[in-house]
Design a protein around this motif. Structure first.
Motif, short mmCIF file in Angstrom:
data_model
loop_
_atom_site.label_atom_id
_atom_site.label_comp_id
_atom_site.label_asym_id
_atom_site.label_seq_id
_atom_site.Cartn_x
_atom_site.Cartn_y
_atom_site.Cartn_z
N ASP A 273 0.84 -1.21 0.00
CA ASP A 273 0.00 0.00 0.00
C ASP A 273 0.87 1.25 0.00
O ASP A 273 0.67 2.16 -0.80
CB ASP A 273 -0.92 0.00 1.23
N ILE A 274 1.83 1.27 0.93
CA ILE A 274 2.76 2.40 0.98
C ILE A 274 4.19 1.86 1.06
O ILE A 274 4.49 1.03 1.91
CB ILE A 274 2.49 3.30 2.22
N VAL A 275 5.04 2.33 0.16
CA VAL A 275 6.47 2.03 0.22
C VAL A 275 7.16 3.33 0.63
O VAL A 275 7.20 4.28 -0.14
CB VAL A 275 7.02 1.56 -1.15
N PRO A 276 7.68 3.40 1.85
CA PRO A 276 8.28 4.67 2.32
C PRO A 276 9.32 5.18 1.34
O PRO A 276 10.15 4.41 0.84
CB PRO A 276 8.93 4.27 3.65
N GLY A 277 9.22 6.46 1.03
CA GLY A 277 10.18 7.08 0.11
C GLY A 277 9.82 6.91 -1.35
O GLY A 277 10.44 7.50 -2.22
N SER A 278 8.80 6.10 -1.64
CA SER A 278 8.54 5.78 -3.05
C SER A 278 7.05 5.81 -3.41
O SER A 278 6.40 4.77 -3.51
CB SER A 278 9.13 4.41 -3.37
N PRO A 279 6.52 7.02 -3.62
CA PRO A 279 5.10 7.09 -4.00
C PRO A 279 4.82 6.41 -5.33
O PRO A 279 3.71 5.93 -5.55
CB PRO A 279 4.84 8.60 -4.09
N ASP A 280 5.85 6.31 -6.19
CA ASP A 280 5.64 5.69 -7.50
C ASP A 280 5.43 4.19 -7.40
O ASP A 280 4.95 3.58 -8.35
CB ASP A 280 6.82 5.98 -8.44
N SER A 281 5.82 3.59 -6.29
CA SER A 281 5.56 2.15 -6.16
C SER A 281 4.60 1.85 -5.02
O SER A 281 4.59 0.74 -4.52
CB SER A 281 6.88 1.38 -6.03
N SER A 282 3.79 2.82 -4.65
CA SER A 282 2.80 2.61 -3.59
C SER A 282 1.40 2.48 -4.21
O SER A 282 1.01 3.26 -5.06
CB SER A 282 2.81 3.79 -2.61
N ILE A 283 0.68 1.46 -3.74
CA ILE A 283 -0.67 1.24 -4.26
C ILE A 283 -1.60 2.41 -3.92
O ILE A 283 -2.44 2.82 -4.72
CB ILE A 283 -1.24 -0.08 -3.69
N LEU A 284 -1.43 2.95 -2.71
CA LEU A 284 -2.29 4.06 -2.26
C LEU A 284 -2.32 5.20 -3.26
O LEU A 284 -3.38 5.65 -3.71
CB LEU A 284 -1.76 4.55 -0.90
N THR A 285 -1.13 5.65 -3.68
CA THR A 285 -1.06 6.78 -4.60
C THR A 285 -1.43 6.35 -6.02
O THR A 285 -1.98 7.13 -6.78
CB THR A 285 0.35 7.41 -4.57
N TYR A 286 -1.14 5.08 -6.36
CA TYR A 286 -1.53 4.59 -7.68
C TYR A 286 -3.05 4.69 -7.85
O TYR A 286 -3.55 5.15 -8.88
CB TYR A 286 -1.07 3.13 -7.86
#
Lengths: 397, 342
Positions: free
Chosen positions: B293-306
């Motif tokens: 859901d959230i990868v700290p430091g990486s919004p491009d690989s987080s489901i939440l922001t996707y």
């Protein structure tokens, strides 16, 4: 004559709940509005009857009234067509108790097919959910999707094309899935984080994996178990995995027949398994790391009873497949265990084990060898497994 | 016989006449007739005007007993202009309950009108009412007429084409009565979402206390940043307030998305429950190929922001009330994830 009549009247009176009404809905331009209004204005005990035909729906529909039956004119007669759906996470959402849905189809919902959440004592009967283009990663995730419910009966449904599981029962208790067909989904039938589930007399074919029994960490309801998978036809589950990456079923190997991951007290018996090229039966621990202290990643008290195996893992989608095939004489034995937790198998069960010693660390330490499982000690305790009898009785109507 | 008929006719004429006369004389008084407590208490009034919340409905000017309010951080709703009001029956008051929702007396009505600009003018689209009845809250949607004079109950919802403030043409969805509950449902009951003390200004709460509409100033009120001032606010507070307001009505225990295990409420402190390093459960293609859901430091690989960045049904979050991406909200959440220590 008078006596007969009054008996008939009394029977009628007892069969129909007081003031139960029938709401008829037909296809047409205003079907979206009329259908949704009927679902909102229905009173407990009412029946909503969907006339035959194709309903073009632009939005998901929902039911939040207890004790309502939604009935169509057959799974090929009444079709709710969601190809043009513009919003909602599912085609049909049910959030009330004692609901029966029967004899209609949903096609191409943008998300899940029918989702029932916190909807106790629900019956799905002769429902079809189809993604008409066949396997595709952009199809919706689940076809039939009861979750967080007590009392679930899925009977005579057919699901094709789900990008996760065709029939998925999650975080529920008191479940029967039977007489159903799951074809060309990633997972045919999946029982997840649920207890007291009976999966019998189903056909699971052309899925990536036929029947999965999973228990996963980090969910509100955990501790899956008390599951019987019996008398199913699990054949030719050889569709390449088309699940979107990131989902747990994306890790399911093409050619898995019946798979148990974690869980406590599971019986696999009297199934016919043919054409499942990775593993007709697979019993493993949860494969990934986790931090949830409430979670037990091991399979416990899993029993492999008598099943009919037509061949084993003849084309396994596994690391080192060539070496494995060579070691086992061209084909892997039908039952694959990772060696973790506890597994019993009836005498004569051909299998192999990865002989892992720790869960969640990958296959590096695997020491493949022939299966050395105990024989089952005593009868499997079937008490309390399956949907309440009241739900089965409801099918008569 | 004819005589009787004539008499009746005369009588009804006389009545009509007196009615007209009365109406002419008392018109200004009828306008400030009190709010219709009966309509709040029972039935499903067909027209918004039946409640008598507004002095001038088209201009959204409420009667004296109906108080406007705003939330520090609002729900996105495709950028709709939202006009919020609360009505409390005479002699009643809300009871403060810490940072959460105050305890509203039975008879309360929460009123929210959604409007978009069209041809340089404000066009009222729908008004949603939440009525606190003896047996719980009831949510009803009303759709405004073309003439903008009144709104009619739209129990099955509706769709209409309109243009957002950013100029995007959308098919706007007025939710049906069940969809109201998809967001407002908690443990099987309908509850208000917005007016939590932590998302209301001290000034407004002070006024409510002064007017005796609120028994005391709630503890820990006014914590959420005012959205328009988010750039100067604490980043974590702005992002967490946004997620609380836009996501946590479903993503919390007891609500629609409880089975996901994701809990985005402001008060949630467990990183795992907030989605950090958490694998998806039923995301399907909504995961977009990402693992957490959230990868700290990486919004491009987080489901939440996707999912926030997608307008596509089946992928887009939130599922309801969003046809276009909230770029401002997404930017704040992206930055929050970016600055999170891996």
């Amino acid at each position: 004559m008078t006596i007969k009549l009054s008996i008939a009247a009394a029977l009628l009176a007892s069969a129909a709940p007081a003031f139960a009404a029938t709401h008829n809905v037909a296809p047409g331009e205003n079907a979206q509005q009329e259908l949704q209004e009927a679902l909102i204005l229905a009173e407990p005990g009412d029946e909503i009857v969907l006339a035959a035909g194709r309903y073009t729906l632009t939005d998901g529909i929902s039911l939040d009234v207890d004790g309502v039956t939604v009935r169509g004119a057959g799974m090929d007669g009444t079709v709710l067509d969601f190809t043009a759906q513009a919003d909602a996470g599912e085609g049909f959402l049910i959030t009330s108790d004692n609901v029966t849905v029967r004899d209609f189809a949903l096609e191409n919902p943008k998300g899940d097919g029918i989702k029932s959440k916190g909807a106790d004592n629900i019956v799905y009967h002769r429902i079809r959910v189809t993604w008409t283009r066949g396997p595709h990663p952009e199809n919706g995730a689940y076809g039939i999707y009861p979750v967080e419910s007590t009392g679930v009966l899925v009977d005579g449904v057919k699901v094709t094309g789900a990008s996760d599981a065709g029939i998925y029962v999650g975080q529920s208790n008191g479940i029967t899935v039977r007489n159903s067909i799951a074809e060309a989904n990633v997972a045919g039938i999946e029982i997840e984080n649920s207890r007291n589930a009976l999966v019998e007399h189903n056909i699971a074919t052309r899925n990536t994996g036929g029947i999965l029994v999973f228990d996963l960490p980090d969910l509100p309801v955990m501790g899956g178990g008390n599951v019987i998978v019996a008398n199913n036809l699990v054949v030719a589950n050889d569709t390449p995995n088309f699940a979107p990456p990131g989902n747990i079923v994306a890790g399911v190997r093409r050619g898995t027949g019946i798979m148990v991951m974690a869980n406590d007290h599971v019986l696999i018996e009297d199934n016919i398994l043919s054409g499942n090229p990775t593993a007709p039966v697979m019993v493993i621990a949860y494969t990934q790391s986790f931090e949830d202290e409430r979670y037990n990643p091991l399979p416990r008290e899993v029993v492999v009873g008598e099943n009919i195996y037509n061949g084993g893992g003849y084309d396994p989608q596994l690391e080192g497949a060539e070496m494995l095939l060579e070691a086992f004489g061209g084909e892997l034995p039908p039952v694959l265990w990772d060696g973790l937790g506890s597994l019993a198998a009836v005498e004569g069960t051909a299998g192999w084990s990865l002989n892992l010693t720790e869960a969640g660390v990958g296959l590096d330490s695997a020491q493949p060898g022939p299966l050395a499982a105990a024989t089952p000690s005593g009868e499997f305790d079937r008490g309390g497994i399956g949907a309440p009898a009241e739900l089965v009785a409801r099918l008569g109507g | 016989m004819n005589y009787a008929a004539a008499l009746l006719g005369a009588a009804s004429l006389a009545l009509a006449g007196s009615f007209v006369a009365r109406a002419e004389v008392f018109l200004p008084l009828s306008v400030i007739e009190p709010v219709n407590d009966e309509a709040i208490a029972q039935g499903m009034p067909r027209l918004l005007s039946h409640y008598r919340f507004f002095r001038d409905a088209s201009a959204q000017i409420p009667v004296d007993s109906v108080t406007p309010y705003r939330l520090n951080t609002p729900l996105y709703s495709d950028g709709a202009e939202k006009l919020r009001f609360v009505y409390l029956p005479e002699g009643t008051a809300m009871a403060a309950q810490g940072e959460g929702l105050p305890d509203f007396p039975v008879g309360t009505a929460l009123i929210k009108t959604f409007a978009f600009e069209q041809d340089g003018k404000r066009r009222l689209i729908e008004t949603r009412v939440l009525l606190h009845r003896a047996d719980g809250w009831l949510a009803l949607p009303y759709m405004w007429n073309e003439e903008q004079t009144d709104a009619r109950l739209a129990i099955a919802g509706a769709r209409l084409d309109l243009t957002t403030p950013k100029g995007e043409a959308i098919s706007y969805r007025i939710p049906n009565k069940n969809q109201c509950k998809e967001c407002h449902g908690l443990d099987g009951e309908v509850v208000p979402i917005g007016p939590k003390a932590r998302n209301l200004s001290h000034d407004w709460l002070d006024e409510m206390v002064a007017a005796r509409h609120l028994d005391a100033l709630p503890q820990d009120a006014d914590q959420f940043p005012v959205w328009e001032q988010r750039e100067s606010a604490n980043l974590t507070a702005a992002a967490r307030a946004y997620l609380d307001v836009n996501c946590a009505h479903c993503h919390r225990p007891g609500a629609t998305a409880s089975n996901s295990g994701l809990d985005l409420r402001w008060e949630q402190q467990s990183p795992e429950a907030l989605g950090i390093g958490k694998r998806p459960v039923a995301a399907g293609r909504g995961a977009g190929g990402h693992l957490f859901d959230i990868v700290p430091g990486s919004p491009d690989s987080s489901i939440l922001t996707y999912r926030m960045a997608s307008p596509e049904p089946g992928v887009a979050m939130p599922e309801l009330g969003k046809s276009t991406v909230d770029e401002e909200g997404l930017a704040i959440v992206r930055r929050w994830i970016e600055e999170m220590a891996p």
